[in-house]
Motif scaffolding. Structure first.
Motif, PDB file in Angstrom:
ATOM      1  N   ALA A 411      -0.126 -15.166  -3.042  1.00  0.00           N
ATOM      2  CA  ALA A 411       1.145 -14.435  -3.026  1.00  0.00           C
ATOM      3  C   ALA A 411       1.244 -13.490  -4.220  1.00  0.00           C
ATOM      4  N   VAL A 412       0.713 -13.902  -5.372  1.00  0.00           N
ATOM      5  CA  VAL A 412       0.765 -13.066  -6.572  1.00  0.00           C
ATOM      6  C   VAL A 412      -0.213 -11.898  -6.476  1.00  0.00           C
ATOM      7  N   TRP A 413      -1.369 -12.120  -5.866  1.00  0.00           N
ATOM      8  CA  TRP A 413      -2.438 -11.119  -5.766  1.00  0.00           C
ATOM      9  C   TRP A 413      -2.298 -10.393  -4.434  1.00  0.00           C
ATOM     10  N   PRO A 414      -1.889  -9.129  -4.403  1.00  0.00           N
ATOM     11  CA  PRO A 414      -1.655  -8.428  -3.130  1.00  0.00           C
ATOM     12  C   PRO A 414      -2.928  -8.345  -2.296  1.00  0.00           C
ATOM     13  N   ALA A 415      -2.782  -8.523  -0.981  1.00  0.00           N
ATOM     14  CA  ALA A 415      -3.932  -8.416  -0.076  1.00  0.00           C
ATOM     15  C   ALA A 415      -4.472  -6.991  -0.070  1.00  0.00           C
ATOM     16  N   LYS A 416      -3.579  -6.008  -0.140  1.00  0.00           N
ATOM     17  CA  LYS A 416      -3.993  -4.606  -0.226  1.00  0.00           C
ATOM     18  C   LYS A 416      -4.117  -4.250  -1.695  1.00  0.00           C
ATOM     19  N   ASP A 417      -5.343  -4.186  -2.170  1.00  0.00           N
ATOM     20  CA  ASP A 417      -5.579  -4.042  -3.606  1.00  0.00           C
ATOM     21  C   ASP A 417      -6.704  -3.042  -3.854  1.00  0.00           C
ATOM     22  N   PRO A 418      -6.473  -1.751  -3.542  1.00  0.00           N
ATOM     23  CA  PRO A 418      -7.548  -0.765  -3.713  1.00  0.00           C
ATOM     24  C   PRO A 418      -7.796  -0.454  -5.182  1.00  0.00           C
ATOM     25  N   ASP A 419      -9.015  -0.028  -5.472  1.00  0.00           N
ATOM     26  CA  ASP A 419      -9.328   0.408  -6.837  1.00  0.00           C
ATOM     27  C   ASP A 419      -8.642   1.734  -7.152  1.00  0.00           C
ATOM     28  N   LEU A 420      -8.709   2.661  -6.199  1.00  0.00           N
ATOM     29  CA  LEU A 420      -8.079   3.969  -6.385  1.00  0.00           C
ATOM     30  C   LEU A 420      -6.622   3.889  -5.957  1.00  0.00           C
ATOM     31  N   ARG A 421      -5.701   4.229  -6.863  1.00  0.00           N
ATOM     32  CA  ARG A 421      -4.281   4.172  -6.550  1.00  0.00           C
ATOM     33  C   ARG A 421      -3.662   5.536  -6.801  1.00  0.00           C
ATOM     34  N   GLU A 422      -2.940   6.006  -5.799  1.00  0.00           N
ATOM     35  CA  GLU A 422      -2.239   7.274  -5.949  1.00  0.00           C
ATOM     36  C   GLU A 422      -0.940   7.030  -6.714  1.00  0.00           C
ATOM     37  N   HIS A 423      -0.693   7.857  -7.740  1.00  0.00           N
ATOM     38  CA  HIS A 423       0.470   7.658  -8.585  1.00  0.00           C
ATOM     39  C   HIS A 423       0.793   8.973  -9.291  1.00  0.00           C
ATOM     40  N   SER A 424       1.914   8.971  -9.983  1.00  0.00           N
ATOM     41  CA  SER A 424       2.336  10.168 -10.718  1.00  0.00           C
ATOM     42  C   SER A 424       2.740   9.782 -12.132  1.00  0.00           C
ATOM     43  N   HIS A 425       2.927  10.813 -12.967  1.00  0.00           N
ATOM     44  CA  HIS A 425       3.312  10.614 -14.362  1.00  0.00           C
ATOM     45  C   HIS A 425       4.496  11.534 -14.668  1.00  0.00           C
ATOM     46  N   PRO A 426       5.701  11.177 -14.229  1.00  0.00           N
ATOM     47  CA  PRO A 426       6.845  12.074 -14.437  1.00  0.00           C
ATOM     48  C   PRO A 426       7.186  12.300 -15.905  1.00  0.00           C
ATOM     49  N   ASN A 427       6.754  11.411 -16.778  1.00  0.00           N
ATOM     50  CA  ASN A 427       7.096  11.542 -18.198  1.00  0.00           C
ATOM     51  C   ASN A 427       6.093  12.386 -18.984  1.00  0.00           C
ATOM     52  N   LEU A 428       4.988  12.780 -18.338  1.00  0.00           N
ATOM     53  CA  LEU A 428       3.987  13.579 -19.032  1.00  0.00           C
ATOM     54  C   LEU A 428       4.219  15.062 -18.760  1.00  0.00           C
TER      55      LEU A 428
END
Length: 458
Positions: A411-428
């Motif tokens: 339950a703690v470790w998500p089944a969908k756990d890709p190495d590459l994760r799409e994300h953003s950096h709004p503070n940069l």
């Protein structure tokens, strides 16, 4: 960091291999010396542990040897839990191989006085110092291997070789001790252990000829370095799941290590002959599973393989209530050994893909410390349940508890756990080098907790 694609980022010569080859890592000259170092180091630790047990018997006799050994192994757990992150932080700015050679030299030096002292408290102090040094050696050594073998498949094969080395050490060290004691006194076991650490240091020195020593460049303050691994561990869901799953396995594995001798004695009234058969079966099963593990990791993610290991152990545990014959018990113990390998060995892959190369020693040290904290709970619990209930009943109770803990880990470790994760950096700022080539600040890359990615859900 390994990409999720089966082809991206890997040399063509690696892609042409038809399947896993357990000896493939040994074709790498640097790893060959590192593996030899590991074997010699394990042998040294095994000889030192046997020497401590025999020294405790000679000093304390039947009435006091147990409490003396209990104190020594409690100090071992305290050193492993408390000193590993601190030692890693202290060594963070040193080249890793050079630091490992220094640690081997320190362990060697502790063997010399152990061969001559005769008071239990002196032995306990020297043993504690030895275990404190070892708490730095093991995670630093483990973090070095993925830097030498960056190909994921080759590294998984190296992990299996490492598991086989651990298993063979547990089987062969008692034989080596028995043979040595035919020709020398007990205290010379510490001299043999010192020779093992000297050989380990020599192999580490020879491994530097390939130019693979990793030079750390961490300039953070000491306290920041000391807690960095725990910070990354706490912020990474797969690492939290790894800890929970390892704890689940430790509950049943602790029963094997604590109560096998008790079960053999109460069931057959001949512990001296039955115990080696059961633990030999356990070792053979663990080694066979290690050989098969690279193929399993090619077909299934680490999360599934690790959960399958503990679930298999738990499902098989009630068979002990049927009171199988000795051959049946040897097969059952071999199955337990195989299940433990499935859960324990993939952890190196999970740790490696959860931190940058610079942060790996800190993460491996956090894993080393946290896992031994789990053993601090598992060992006394297994011993207490084995004393209050029948040993077989205690195993089934621990298997049920291990199943529940493993479910929590899933339950703690998500089944969908890709190495590459799409994300953003709004503070940069948009011209920040990390996002300058991304579209509106959204990009994907191997993701792990660091200063630019302090939260997993960023």
């Amino acid at each position: 960091m390994w990409p999720t694609s089966q082809t991206a980022g890997f040399p063509r010569r690696c892609l042409k291999r038809p399947g896993p080859d357990m000896l493939n890592p040994l074709r790498h000259t640097t790893f060959r010396f590192l593996f030899a170092s590991q074997v010699l180091s394990l042998t040294g630790v095994g000889l030192m542990t046997a020497g401590l047990s025999l020294a405790a018997w000679q000093i304390g006799g039947a009435s006091h040897a147990g409490p003396i050994l209990g104190l020594i192994f409690a100090l071992k757990m305290i050193a492993y839990v408390g000193f590993s992150p601190l030692a890693q932080a202290a060594l963070a700015r040193l080249p890793r191989v050079r630091a490992l050679i220094g640690l081997d030299a320190a362990r060697l030096l502790f063997m010399v006085p152990l061969a001559f002292v005769s008071s239990w408290w002196t032995i306990a102090v020297l043993a504690f110092l030895f275990f404190a040094v070892s708490s730095a050696f093991t995670p630093l050594f483990q973090a070095l291997i993925p830097s030498v073998l960056p190909d994921k498949e080759t590294y998984s094969e190296a992990l299996s070789l490492s598991r086989i080395a651990y298993t063979l050490e547990s089987i062969l060290t008692p034989i080596l001790v028995g043979a040595a004691l035919m020709f020398m006194h007990t205290e010379y076991l510490f001299v043999l252990a010192a020779m093992g650490f000297a050989g380990s240091a020599l192999c580490l020195l020879l491994s530097r000829r390939g130019g693979h020593d990793v030079h750390a460049q961490n300039q953070d303050p000491f306290l920041t370095r000391a807690v960095r691994g725990l910070w990354i561990y706490a912020g990474t869901p797969r690492l939290r799941g790894l800890f929970v799953m390892n704890f689940g396995l430790s509950l049943v594995m602790a029963w094997i290590l604590v109560n096998t001798i008790v079960y053999a004695g109460t069931r057959f009234e001949n512990a001296e002959q039955v115990f080696p058969w059961l633990m030999g079966g356990y070792g053979v099963g663990a080694a066979l599973a290690a050989v098969a593990l690279p193929s399993l990791l090619r077909a299934f993610p680490e999360r599934r393989v690790m959960a399958a290991g503990t679930f298999t152990f738990a499902i098989l545990s009630p068979l002990i209530l049927l009171q199988p014959s000795l051959p049946g018990l040897v097969v059952l113990w071999a199955s337990f050994g195989a299940a433990c390998t499935l859960t324990l060995t993939p952890g190196g892959l999970v740790l490696t893909r959860s931190a940058s190369d610079a942060d790996r020693p800190a993460v491996f040290a956090a894993q080393f410390s946290l896992s031994h904290a789990g053993w601090l709970v598992a060992y006394p619990l297994a011993g207490w349940l084995g004393a209050v209930f029948a040993p077989a009943t205690a195993l089934v109770m621990l298997a049920i508890l291990a199943t529940l803990v493993t479910i929590a880990g899933l339950a703690v470790w998500p089944a969908k756990d890709p190495d590459l994760r799409e994300h953003s950096h709004p503070n940069l700022p948009q011209d920040h080098p990390h996002i300058v080539s991304s579209h509106r600040g959204v990009h994907a890359h191997p993701f792990y907790i660091d200063e630019l990615h302090p939260r997993w859900d960023a």
